[in-house]
Each structure stands twice: as C-alpha cells, then as structure tokens.
Design an enzyme around this catalytic site. Structure first.
Site, PDB file in Angstrom:
ATOM      1  N   CYS A  65     116.131  23.565 -11.743  1.00 25.80           N
ATOM      2  CA  CYS A  65     116.126  22.096 -11.763  1.00 25.80           C
ATOM      3  C   CYS A  65     116.472  21.579 -13.155  1.00 25.80           C
ATOM      4  CB  CYS A  65     114.772  21.560 -11.328  1.00 25.80           C
ATOM      5  SG  CYS A  65     114.495  21.768  -9.564  1.00 25.80           S
ATOM      6  N   THR A  82      81.277  37.664  13.051  1.00 25.29           N
ATOM      7  CA  THR A  82      81.589  36.294  13.503  1.00 25.29           C
ATOM      8  C   THR A  82      82.604  36.334  14.642  1.00 25.29           C
ATOM      9  OG1 THR A  82      81.087  35.406  11.329  1.00 25.29           O
ATOM     10  CG2 THR A  82      82.456  34.033  12.726  1.00 25.29           C
ATOM     11  N   LEU A 133      89.828  29.488  14.735  1.00 27.27           N
ATOM     12  CA  LEU A 133      90.250  29.304  13.334  1.00 27.27           C
ATOM     13  C   LEU A 133      91.596  28.621  13.166  1.00 27.27           C
ATOM     14  CD1 LEU A 133      89.241  32.303  11.050  1.00 27.27           C
ATOM     15  CD2 LEU A 133      88.033  30.200  11.485  1.00 27.27           C
ATOM     16  N   ALA A 153      77.865  25.705   6.882  1.00 26.50           N
ATOM     17  CA  ALA A 153      77.045  24.558   7.288  1.00 26.50           C
ATOM     18  C   ALA A 153      75.604  25.034   7.292  1.00 26.50           C
ATOM     19  CB  ALA A 153      77.459  24.090   8.673  1.00 26.50           C
ATOM     20  N   GLU A 182     112.455  17.280  -7.837  1.00 20.69           N
ATOM     21  CA  GLU A 182     113.336  16.478  -8.696  1.00 20.69           C
ATOM     22  C   GLU A 182     114.783  16.555  -8.225  1.00 20.69           C
ATOM     23  OE1 GLU A 182     111.710  19.256  -9.107  1.00 20.69           O
ATOM     24  OE2 GLU A 182     111.631  19.807 -11.216  1.00 20.69           O
ATOM     25  N   ARG A 201      91.630  23.296   7.133  1.00 21.45           N
ATOM     26  CA  ARG A 201      92.493  24.347   7.703  1.00 21.45           C
ATOM     27  C   ARG A 201      93.961  24.018   7.463  1.00 21.45           C
ATOM     28  NH1 ARG A 201      89.244  25.865  13.327  1.00 21.45           N
ATOM     29  NH2 ARG A 201      87.428  26.738  12.234  1.00 21.45           N
ATOM     30  N   ASP A 214      80.778  34.531  17.533  1.00 26.19           N
ATOM     31  CA  ASP A 214      81.229  33.131  17.669  1.00 26.19           C
ATOM     32  C   ASP A 214      82.563  32.991  18.391  1.00 26.19           C
ATOM     33  OD1 ASP A 214      79.042  32.482  16.217  1.00 26.19           O
ATOM     34  OD2 ASP A 214      80.099  31.687  14.467  1.00 26.19           O
ATOM     35  N   CYS A 250     111.853  23.683 -12.930  1.00 25.10           N
ATOM     36  CA  CYS A 250     112.008  25.154 -13.009  1.00 25.10           C
ATOM     37  C   CYS A 250     113.209  25.515 -13.885  1.00 25.10           C
ATOM     38  CB  CYS A 250     112.082  25.768 -11.624  1.00 25.10           C
ATOM     39  SG  CYS A 250     113.504  25.246 -10.668  1.00 25.10           S
ATOM     40  N   HIS A 254     113.691  21.460  -4.194  1.00 20.47           N
ATOM     41  CA  HIS A 254     112.640  21.069  -5.141  1.00 20.47           C
ATOM     42  C   HIS A 254     112.602  19.542  -5.284  1.00 20.47           C
ATOM     43  CE1 HIS A 254     112.179  25.199  -7.333  1.00 20.47           C
ATOM     44  NE2 HIS A 254     111.817  25.228  -6.061  1.00 20.47           N
TER      45      HIS A 254
HETATM   46  C1  AOF Z   1     110.415  22.598  -9.631  1.00 21.44           C
HETATM   47  N1  AOF Z   1     110.312  21.669  -8.651  1.00 21.44           N
HETATM   48  O1  AOF Z   1     109.600  21.034  -6.635  1.00 21.44           O
HETATM   49  C2  AOF Z   1     108.927  23.143  -7.394  1.00 21.44           C
HETATM   50  C3  AOF Z   1     108.983  24.067  -8.472  1.00 21.44           C
HETATM   51  O2  AOF Z   1     112.101  30.013  -5.120  1.00 21.44           O
HETATM   52  P1  AOF Z   1     112.237  28.615  -5.631  1.00 21.44           P
HETATM   53  O3  AOF Z   1     113.606  28.343  -6.165  1.00 21.44           O
HETATM   54  O4  AOF Z   1     111.797  27.576  -4.624  1.00 21.44           O
HETATM   55  O5  AOF Z   1     111.298  28.457  -6.941  1.00 21.44           O
HETATM   56  C4  AOF Z   1     109.917  28.566  -6.862  1.00 21.44           C
HETATM   57  C5  AOF Z   1     109.297  28.329  -8.229  1.00 21.44           C
HETATM   58  O6  AOF Z   1     109.730  27.085  -8.750  1.00 21.44           O
HETATM   59  C6  AOF Z   1     107.772  28.273  -8.189  1.00 21.44           C
HETATM   60  O7  AOF Z   1     107.206  29.538  -8.416  1.00 21.44           O
HETATM   61  C7  AOF Z   1     107.474  27.319  -9.340  1.00 21.44           C
HETATM   62  O8  AOF Z   1     107.509  27.995 -10.584  1.00 21.44           O
HETATM   63  C8  AOF Z   1     108.635  26.359  -9.275  1.00 21.44           C
HETATM   64  N2  AOF Z   1     108.323  25.246  -8.393  1.00 21.44           N
HETATM   65  N3  AOF Z   1     109.708  23.738  -9.562  1.00 21.44           N
HETATM   66  O9  AOF Z   1     111.173  22.398 -10.566  1.00 21.44           O
HETATM   67  C9  AOF Z   1     109.614  21.898  -7.528  1.00 21.44           C
HETATM   68  N4  AOF Z   1     108.258  23.432  -6.244  1.00 21.44           N
HETATM   69 ZN    ZN Z   2     113.061  23.446  -9.443  1.00 20.25          ZN
END
Ligand code: AOF
Ligand code: ZN
Length: 354
Positions: free
Chosen positions: A94, A205, A213, A164, A58, A193, A209, A85, A56
């Site tokens: 975190c 499509t 994708l 388009a 932080e 994308r 086409d 989190c 994550h």
């Molecule tokens: C944070 N910092 O950079 C992100 C967060 O399965 P995990 O442990 O990767 O947790 C995913 C959840 O954590 C996600 O659903 C969201 O609530 C949070 N994302 N939190 O502190 C981060 N990416």
């Molecule tokens: Zn986190």
C-alpha cells in the site's frame, strides 16, 4: 498540516475504526483496518479491509477516489488506522500505492507489528517528503489490532476465557446442562462467536452439553470450533462434528469414527504441554483470537497455567444454585463491567505478559 485540528484528526480516525469493524469476523489472520481520504472536513472516499486475501483499506479508499481531480487529491489527507503495508502478500504494498498518488499527508493510528512492515512504510513515506502523523487515538487503534498483534509478536492467539456463574458462584451441576445466563447474554455470546475467530470446549462439554458452538443469534460469521479432549473416545452423534463450521479436534489419540471434515491433531504425551501445543498449532489457521468456553476443568487448566489474556464472566444475579461446580476465582486484576438485564458482564484483563 498546521491548520488541521486534533479534533478533526480524531473524528476522521474514529471513522476509520468504524469502517475497520465492518471487516470484523472476516479479516483474520489479517487485522481489521479502515481508511478515509479527505480534504479538511470533506470526505472524498472511504475504504476498509473486507476479508482476508481481499483489498486493503487504503487501496480501497484510493480506488474509490479514482474520479477525483489531481489538484484536489494533492490537497487531501489519507487517514488509516494501521501503518500501510510495505511488502507483497496477497496485495501489493500500500505504501507504493500512496507514493504513486498525489496525496501528500498521511495520518496513522498505530504502527503495523508485522515484522515485514514495522515502521518501514512510515520511514519511506517521510523520506519521499510526505507529511506523516502517527499515534492518533493510538490506544483505540491498538485495541482494534490486539489479536493480530498477539499473533505477530507472540505467535499464539489472543486467549479469552468465558463462563456463566450463579450469584453464589456456581457454574452448573455435575453431568447436567444448567442454563444460568439470560436471553440477552445468549445473544451477546453469539456476537462474540462472530467477533472472535475460534471457540474451544473440552471433551466432557461435548459429551454432556452437546453444544453447536455456531453463531445463530447474531449476524455475521461463525467461529472455528475447537475440541480439547483427553478422553479415549467421544460420541460421534454430536452437533459439533457437523460440517457447518470448520472444526478442529485435539485429542490424546486419533479417534477413527469422527467425520473426515474434522481436522484431528494428536496431543503431546506430556499433559503440561497440551495448551501451548494447541495454541501453536492454531497459528496454522486463520485464528488470531480464541475463546475458551468450558467446562470447568478445561477453564481451570488455562487459569492454572496462566494461559489467558482476558476473562469474561456472565453472572446471573437472580440465580442461586446452592451447590454444584464452583466457578474459578480470579482476583486483583484490572476489570470492567456492565449490566445486561438481570445479568452482570464482568471483564478481567491479564496483568502478566506471557
Ligand atoms: C494495510 N492495509 O488494510 C491491511 C494491512 O497478504 P496481504 O497482502 O493481504 O497482507 C497482509 C498484511 O498486511 C498483514 O499481515 C498486515 O501486516 C497488513 N495488513 N495493511 O496496509 C490493510 N489489512
Ligand atoms: Zn496494504
């Protein structure tokens, strides 16, 4: 934090948003998140969530500051674009990581809509005596996590419709592949994308086409490809069945000749349930955002059922078809626009909550 100006908080938060976007295309089903650790205007370290299942933002910023002395860290402010989190997922909470550090000030753009978090980390940081500032550039912070918020609160992807059209309002000619948008718009579409998690087309499509994708004209990731077909069969020699991107086929019956790497789902018998069924099924995949690319019939069914959050129209202002497949019309919504060479790109946002 009285001496910390709003301007500094916003500058640092903007940097968090830029860092967050380095994960764009790779973090779903998680959100993009960025983080900066600083003493006043001196940045000590930075971090972002690079990819689903990885570290994550932080935690990365704190890791990157591991050589910074304790007495400096204790004066530092941790900026993060999303509330830290609170729970164990692929990463430990975190919030614990911050509480174990000497950092006393935390600045957050917006709350995490994940019900496992949803304000709990903010409360815990405050209870420990940390200073928490919430809501810095909150509108932009929300924009960054809007697809993740849609998944968390509505259990469906954020849906973008795209087509388009010529200046006289036609999408093409029946049974033909007509190029309307210019080369710049083609690159923009490939950028989308990379930025969105999945692209959907109808069976017709695929037949007419033969789209690939995938993302060939921009850097980064390619989307999941989704085919929505009400046809009893589809040709097996189509580019979309190749193994270069994950592909999902929704059809009225299982099609035996389609290659095994394509994941197939049978649609409900009742046609009016098809779209909701597909959106709900996509929640089993790392898909927070879906772009519906056509053709006209598929787009119209999303419009008729109000199943969209945003529409992006590329209008070829020097293109006149005179006749053909009329583009859908949508009126009275909040819009923004910009020019790309002789094309105009118009975005329309949904007003109704669904
Ligand atoms: C944070 N910092 O950079 C992100 C967060 O399965 P995990 O442990 O990767 O947790 C995913 C959840 O954590 C996600 O659903 C969201 O609530 C949070 N994302 N939190 O502190 C981060 N990416
Ligand atoms: Zn986190």
């Amino acid at each position: 934090m009285a001496e910390t100006s709003d301007r500094l908080l916003e500058t640092m938060m903007r940097r968090c948003f830029d860092l967050a976007r380095q994960g764009q295309g790779y973090t779903s089903p998680n959100p993009m998140v960025g983080s900066v650790l600083a003493v006043k205007d001196q940045v000590l370290s930075e971090g972002f969530h690079p990819r689903y299942r990885q570290i994550h933002a932080e935690a990365m910023a704190l890791n990157n500051a591991r050589d910074v002395p304790h007495n400096i860290l204790s004066q530092a402010t941790l900026y993060v674009s999303l509330e830290p989190c609170f729970h164990y997922g692929f990463n430990p909470p975190c919030v614990d990581r911050i509480l174990e550090s000497p950092v006393q000030n935390v600045v957050i753009s917006c709350m995490d809509p994940n019900p496992l978090v949803a304000g709990k980390s903010i409360a815990r940081l405050k209870a420990s005596g940390r200073s928490v500032t919430l809501g810095i550039l909150a509108e932009e912070g929300e924009q960054l996590i809007r697809a993740f918020r849609t998944r968390m609160t509505k259990e469906r992807p954020y849906v973008v419709l795209k087509w388009a059209e010529s200046n006289d309002g036609y999408m093409g000619k029946p049974g033909q592949n007509v190029r309307i948008s210019n080369d710049l718009s083609q690159v923009l579409t490939h950028r989308w994308r990379h930025e969105l998690d999945a692209f959907l087309v109808g069976g017709k499509t695929v037949i007419v086409d033969n789209p690939q994708l995938n993302n060939r004209l921009y850097w980064g990731s390619s989307p999941h490809r989704i085919v929505y077909s009400t046809h009893a069969s589809l040709p097996v020699d189509r580019a979309i069945w190749k193994a270069d991107c994950p592909t999902i086929l929704f059809s009225v019956c299982k099609l035996p000749d389609i290659p095994d790497q394509v994941q197939q789902f049978e649609l409900p018998a009742n046609r009016s349930e098809h779209l909701r069924f597909m959106l709900a099924t996509l929640m089993h995949f790392p898909i927070n955002s879906l772009l519906v690319e056509g053709g006209p019939h598929t787009l119209q069914s999303f419009i008729d059922q109000g199943v969209w959050d945003e529409v992006r129209i590329i209008r070829g202002r020097n293109q006149y078809l005179g006749s053909g497949l009329l583009a859908p019309t949508l009126r009275g919504r909040r819009t923004k626009r910009f020019d790309l060479g002789d094309d105009e790109v118009v975005t329309i946002f949904q007003d109704n909550d669904w």
